[in-house]
Design an enzyme around this catalytic site. Structure first.
Site, PDB file in Angstrom:
ATOM      1  CB  ILE A  60      39.391  31.801  30.592  1.00 24.41           C
ATOM      2  CG1 ILE A  60      40.636  32.200  31.377  1.00 24.41           C
ATOM      3  CG2 ILE A  60      38.884  32.936  29.719  1.00 24.41           C
ATOM      4  CD1 ILE A  60      41.868  32.409  30.490  1.00 24.41           C
ATOM      5  CB  CYS A  61      36.682  33.345  35.398  1.00 22.17           C
ATOM      6  SG  CYS A  61      37.332  32.267  36.691  1.00 22.17           S
ATOM      7  NE  ARG A  62      41.509  39.043  39.934  1.00 17.07           N
ATOM      8  CZ  ARG A  62      42.096  38.691  41.072  1.00 17.07           C
ATOM      9  NH1 ARG A  62      41.663  37.647  41.748  1.00 17.07           N
ATOM     10  NH2 ARG A  62      43.114  39.382  41.535  1.00 17.07           N
ATOM     11  N   GLY A  64      39.829  30.988  37.955  1.00 13.99           N
ATOM     12  CA  GLY A  64      39.391  29.621  37.703  1.00 13.99           C
ATOM     13  C   GLY A  64      38.145  29.171  38.439  1.00 13.99           C
ATOM     14  CG  MET A  88      41.454  36.238  31.873  1.00  8.74           C
ATOM     15  SD  MET A  88      42.152  36.041  30.199  1.00  8.74           S
ATOM     16  CE  MET A  88      42.941  37.631  29.941  1.00  8.74           C
TER      17      MET A  88
END
Length: 109
Positions: A60-62, A64, A88
């Site tokens: 996961i990141c901010r 995708g 996120m």
């Protein structure tokens, strides 16, 4: 690319957060392993030590994008990894808890 939605995650699923330090400090998912994309190759061993025996890595990141890059790298290494669609931002929008390192409510940068 293997992808999963936030609603597909169950409690106890292995979550790898690849956002940068300032994003992590603002708020993250409880129990996630944090290895920023910018440090990922150098810190890859930390991930391999923490990998679940028979599970999958949810990256996961901010939103995708960065997690998609890391997911593809992991898949190329033979690791069962999926990118969390929407990152996120989707996590928070779905009402999942976002906390700081000291357990207080956090937010997504």
């Amino acid at each position: 690319m293997p992808t999963a939605g936030v609603t597909d995650l169950k409690d106890g699923d292995f979550l790898l957060d690849v956002r940068e330090n300032d994003e992590w400090q603002a708020g993250h998912a409880e129990g996630a392993l944090h290895i920023p994309t910018s440090e990922f190759v150098a810190r890859y061993g930390e991930l391999t030590e923490a990998l679940p025996q028979d599970g999958r890595v949810h990256v996961i990141c901010r939103s995708g994008g960065r997690s998609a890059q890391v997911t593809m790298y992991l898949v190329q290494q033979g690791i069962d990894a999926v990118n969390i669609d929407g990152g996120m931002q989707s996590w928070a929008a779905a009402g999942r808890p976002v906390i700081t390192d000291d357990g207080r409510p956090g937010h997504v940068l």
